[in-house]
Scaffold this motif. Structure first.
Motif, PDB file in Angstrom:
ATOM      1  N   ASN A   1       0.344  -1.018  -0.105  1.00  0.00           N
ATOM      2  CA  ASN A   1      -0.096  -0.363  -0.077  1.00  0.00           C
ATOM      3  C   ASN A   1       0.708   0.892  -0.264  1.00  0.00           C
ATOM      4  O   ASN A   1       1.965   1.438   0.463  1.00  0.00           O
ATOM      5  N   ASN A   2       0.614   1.963  -0.807  1.00  0.00           N
ATOM      6  CA  ASN A   2       1.245   3.516  -1.154  1.00  0.00           C
ATOM      7  C   ASN A   2       0.625   4.487  -0.108  1.00  0.00           C
ATOM      8  O   ASN A   2      -0.636   5.041  -0.726  1.00  0.00           O
ATOM      9  N   LEU A   3       1.391   5.056   1.446  1.00  0.00           N
ATOM     10  CA  LEU A   3      -0.366   5.775   2.388  1.00  0.00           C
ATOM     11  C   LEU A   3       0.061   7.245   1.198  1.00  0.00           C
ATOM     12  O   LEU A   3      -0.291   8.349   2.470  1.00  0.00           O
ATOM     13  N   SER A   4       0.913   7.568   0.545  1.00  0.00           N
ATOM     14  CA  SER A   4       1.313   9.164   0.342  1.00  0.00           C
ATOM     15  C   SER A   4       0.837   8.889  -0.781  1.00  0.00           C
ATOM     16  O   SER A   4      -0.008   8.555  -1.444  1.00  0.00           O
ATOM     17  N   PHE A   5       0.590  10.589  -1.360  1.00  0.00           N
ATOM     18  CA  PHE A   5       0.186  10.771  -2.507  1.00  0.00           C
ATOM     19  C   PHE A   5       1.470  11.138  -3.524  1.00  0.00           C
ATOM     20  O   PHE A   5       1.074  10.755  -5.099  1.00  0.00           O
ATOM     21  N   ASP A   6       3.042   9.859  -3.623  1.00  0.00           N
ATOM     22  CA  ASP A   6       3.654  10.706  -4.258  1.00  0.00           C
ATOM     23  C   ASP A   6       3.271   9.361  -4.890  1.00  0.00           C
ATOM     24  O   ASP A   6       3.385   8.055  -4.578  1.00  0.00           O
TER      25      ASP A   6
END
Length: 200
Positions: A13-18
Protein backbone atom coordinates in the motif's frame (compact mmCIF):
# COMPACT_ATOMS: atom_id res chain seq x y z
CA UNK A 1 -1.71 -28.49 3.63
CA UNK A 2 1.27 -30.80 3.10
CA UNK A 3 1.41 -32.06 -0.49
CA UNK A 4 -0.50 -29.12 -1.99
CA UNK A 5 0.78 -26.05 -3.81
CA UNK A 6 1.16 -23.00 -1.55
CA UNK A 7 -0.33 -19.64 -2.55
CA UNK A 8 0.66 -16.41 -0.79
CA UNK A 9 -0.38 -12.80 -1.36
CA UNK A 10 1.84 -9.83 -0.51
CA UNK A 11 -0.14 -6.58 -0.15
CA UNK A 12 1.66 -3.31 -0.87
CA UNK A 13 0.00 0.00 0.00
CA UNK A 14 1.26 3.46 -0.91
CA UNK A 15 0.09 5.69 1.95
CA UNK A 16 1.41 8.90 0.40
CA UNK A 17 0.22 11.07 -2.48
CA UNK A 18 3.52 10.58 -4.37
CA UNK A 19 4.05 7.94 -7.03
CA UNK A 20 6.39 5.17 -5.85
CA UNK A 21 8.23 2.28 -7.48
CA UNK A 22 8.94 -0.67 -5.18
CA UNK A 23 11.44 -3.41 -5.96
CA UNK A 24 10.51 -6.69 -4.24
CA UNK A 25 13.01 -9.54 -3.72
CA UNK A 26 11.19 -12.69 -2.63
CA UNK A 27 12.84 -15.86 -1.36
CA UNK A 28 11.56 -19.05 0.25
CA UNK A 29 13.47 -21.78 2.08
CA UNK A 30 12.61 -24.93 3.94
CA UNK A 31 13.69 -24.57 7.57
CA UNK A 32 13.97 -26.47 10.84
CA UNK A 33 11.96 -25.45 13.92
CA UNK A 34 15.10 -23.60 15.07
CA UNK A 35 14.68 -21.40 11.93
CA UNK A 36 17.91 -22.74 10.44
CA UNK A 37 17.59 -22.87 6.64
CA UNK A 38 17.75 -26.28 4.95
CA UNK A 39 17.37 -25.44 1.25
CA UNK A 40 16.34 -22.43 -0.83
CA UNK A 41 13.34 -23.40 -2.95
CA UNK A 42 12.35 -20.13 -4.60
CA UNK A 43 13.85 -16.79 -5.53
CA UNK A 44 12.10 -14.07 -7.50
CA UNK A 45 12.37 -10.33 -8.12
CA UNK A 46 9.62 -8.04 -9.30
CA UNK A 47 8.94 -4.32 -9.52
CA UNK A 48 5.64 -2.63 -8.67
CA UNK A 49 4.47 0.90 -9.55
CA UNK A 50 2.16 2.44 -6.97
CA UNK A 51 0.19 5.57 -7.69
CA UNK A 52 -1.13 8.04 -5.12
CA UNK A 53 -2.81 6.13 -2.23
CA UNK A 54 -2.79 2.98 -4.35
CA UNK A 55 -2.52 -0.62 -3.17
CA UNK A 56 -1.49 -3.70 -5.15
CA UNK A 57 -1.33 -7.43 -4.53
CA UNK A 58 1.58 -9.66 -5.51
CA UNK A 59 0.55 -13.30 -5.82
CA UNK A 60 3.21 -15.92 -5.11
CA UNK A 61 2.83 -19.63 -5.79
CA UNK A 62 5.16 -22.32 -4.42
CA UNK A 63 4.36 -25.64 -6.15
CA UNK A 64 4.78 -28.89 -4.23
CA UNK A 65 7.44 -29.89 -6.78
CA UNK A 66 9.60 -27.00 -5.50
CA UNK A 67 9.49 -27.87 -1.79
CA UNK A 68 8.57 -31.57 -1.53
CA UNK A 69 12.00 -33.21 -1.50
CA UNK A 70 13.56 -30.49 0.70
CA UNK A 71 10.97 -30.46 3.48
CA UNK A 72 12.05 -31.79 6.89
CA UNK A 73 9.79 -33.51 9.44
CA UNK A 74 9.18 -30.01 10.90
CA UNK A 75 7.27 -29.18 7.68
CA UNK A 76 8.23 -25.47 7.83
CA UNK A 77 8.86 -22.98 5.04
CA UNK A 78 10.19 -19.47 5.61
CA UNK A 79 9.19 -16.82 3.06
CA UNK A 80 10.83 -13.37 3.05
CA UNK A 81 10.08 -10.32 0.94
CA UNK A 82 12.56 -7.43 0.92
CA UNK A 83 10.74 -4.35 -0.35
CA UNK A 84 12.86 -1.39 -1.44
CA UNK A 85 11.34 1.94 -2.42
CA UNK A 86 13.44 3.20 -5.33
CA UNK A 87 14.69 6.81 -5.38
CA UNK A 88 13.87 7.16 -1.67
CA UNK A 89 17.37 7.00 -0.19
CA UNK A 90 17.33 3.25 0.29
CA UNK A 91 14.12 2.86 2.32
CA UNK A 92 13.62 -0.90 2.84
CA UNK A 93 11.05 -3.07 4.54
CA UNK A 94 11.48 -6.76 5.33
CA UNK A 95 8.38 -8.98 5.56
CA UNK A 96 8.73 -12.54 6.91
CA UNK A 97 6.25 -15.38 7.10
CA UNK A 98 6.78 -18.89 8.49
CA UNK A 99 4.43 -21.48 7.04
CA UNK A 100 3.82 -24.70 8.97
CA UNK A 101 2.19 -27.25 6.71
CA UNK A 102 -0.64 -29.23 8.28
CA UNK A 103 -1.02 -33.00 8.09
CA UNK A 104 -4.49 -34.35 7.44
CA UNK A 105 -3.27 -37.86 6.69
CA UNK A 106 -4.17 -39.81 9.84
CA UNK A 107 -7.76 -40.26 11.01
CA UNK A 108 -8.48 -42.58 13.98
CA UNK A 109 -12.06 -43.68 14.64
CA UNK A 110 -12.90 -45.32 17.97
CA UNK A 111 -16.18 -46.87 19.16
CA UNK A 112 -18.42 -44.68 21.30
CA UNK A 113 -17.89 -46.93 24.35
CA UNK A 114 -14.69 -48.81 25.21
CA UNK A 115 -14.87 -51.24 28.16
CA UNK A 116 -12.03 -52.82 30.14
CA UNK A 117 -11.15 -56.45 29.29
CA UNK A 118 -13.35 -56.38 26.19
CA UNK A 119 -11.85 -56.46 22.67
CA UNK A 120 -12.26 -53.24 20.70
CA UNK A 121 -11.67 -52.51 17.00
CA UNK A 122 -10.34 -49.16 15.80
CA UNK A 123 -10.34 -47.81 12.26
CA UNK A 124 -7.11 -46.09 11.26
CA UNK A 125 -7.16 -44.34 7.89
CA UNK A 126 -4.07 -42.88 6.28
CA UNK A 127 -3.44 -41.04 3.03
CA UNK A 128 -0.93 -40.05 0.41
CA UNK A 129 -1.39 -36.27 0.00
CA UNK A 130 1.16 -36.08 -2.82
CA UNK A 131 0.58 -35.83 -6.58
CA UNK A 132 2.85 -38.88 -7.01
CA UNK A 133 2.71 -42.50 -5.79
CA UNK A 134 4.41 -43.57 -2.54
CA UNK A 135 5.85 -46.96 -1.58
CA UNK A 136 7.49 -48.69 1.40
CA UNK A 137 4.59 -47.58 3.60
CA UNK A 138 4.83 -48.39 7.32
CA UNK A 139 2.41 -47.68 10.15
CA UNK A 140 3.78 -47.74 13.70
CA UNK A 141 1.04 -48.07 16.32
CA UNK A 142 1.94 -47.33 19.97
CA UNK A 143 -0.52 -48.35 22.68
CA UNK A 144 -0.17 -49.51 26.30
CA UNK A 145 3.63 -49.11 26.10
CA UNK A 146 3.78 -51.52 23.18
CA UNK A 147 4.57 -50.84 19.52
CA UNK A 148 3.21 -52.70 16.52
CA UNK A 149 4.85 -52.18 13.13
CA UNK A 150 2.55 -52.76 10.14
CA UNK A 151 3.88 -52.88 6.56
CA UNK A 152 1.35 -51.52 4.06
CA UNK A 153 0.88 -51.53 0.30
CA UNK A 154 1.91 -48.46 -1.67
CA UNK A 155 -0.56 -45.66 -2.32
CA UNK A 156 -1.48 -43.97 -5.58
CA UNK A 157 -1.45 -40.14 -5.80
CA UNK A 158 -3.99 -38.63 -3.35
CA UNK A 159 -5.18 -42.12 -2.34
CA UNK A 160 -6.61 -42.83 1.12
CA UNK A 161 -6.73 -46.30 2.65
CA UNK A 162 -7.63 -47.82 6.03
CA UNK A 163 -6.84 -50.70 8.33
CA UNK A 164 -8.65 -52.11 11.34
CA UNK A 165 -6.71 -52.57 14.57
CA UNK A 166 -7.99 -54.73 17.45
CA UNK A 167 -6.83 -54.65 21.06
CA UNK A 168 -8.13 -55.41 24.56
CA UNK A 169 -7.67 -52.69 27.23
CA UNK A 170 -6.49 -54.13 30.56
CA UNK A 171 -7.27 -51.16 32.82
CA UNK A 172 -9.80 -48.38 33.14
CA UNK A 173 -9.05 -44.71 32.58
CA UNK A 174 -7.44 -42.81 29.70
CA UNK A 175 -5.28 -44.62 27.16
CA UNK A 176 -3.31 -42.80 24.50
CA UNK A 177 -3.00 -44.33 21.05
CA UNK A 178 -0.33 -42.90 18.76
CA UNK A 179 0.05 -43.66 15.06
CA UNK A 180 3.14 -42.82 13.00
CA UNK A 181 2.97 -43.17 9.19
CA UNK A 182 6.09 -43.20 6.99
CA UNK A 183 6.87 -43.99 3.36
CA UNK A 184 9.64 -43.46 0.80
CA UNK A 185 8.62 -39.83 0.11
CA UNK A 186 7.93 -38.53 3.66
CA UNK A 187 8.13 -39.76 7.23
CA UNK A 188 6.69 -39.41 10.74
CA UNK A 189 3.20 -38.20 9.94
CA UNK A 190 1.56 -38.56 13.33
CA UNK A 191 -1.93 -38.95 14.68
CA UNK A 192 -3.08 -39.64 18.21
CA UNK A 193 -6.23 -40.04 20.22
CA UNK A 194 -7.03 -40.50 23.92
CA UNK A 195 -9.36 -43.43 24.58
CA UNK A 196 -11.53 -43.37 27.73
CA UNK A 197 -11.76 -46.96 29.02
CA UNK A 198 -14.87 -47.56 31.13
CA UNK A 199 -15.31 -50.19 33.88
CA UNK A 200 -16.99 -53.45 32.90
Amino acid sequence: VFGKDITLILILNNLSFDHKTVKVDISASTILYTRRAVAEILQATTSVDLGSKQGKHIRLKIPYTYYGKYLTTDKRIQVTALCEVLNMHGIKLLVEKTIILEDTNIIIKIPRRVVVNKAVTLEISYANPLPEPVNSCVLLVTLMNQQVKIHLAGLAPRERSRIYFEFTPRRTGPLQLQVDFSCDKFSHVKGFVTIAVAPA
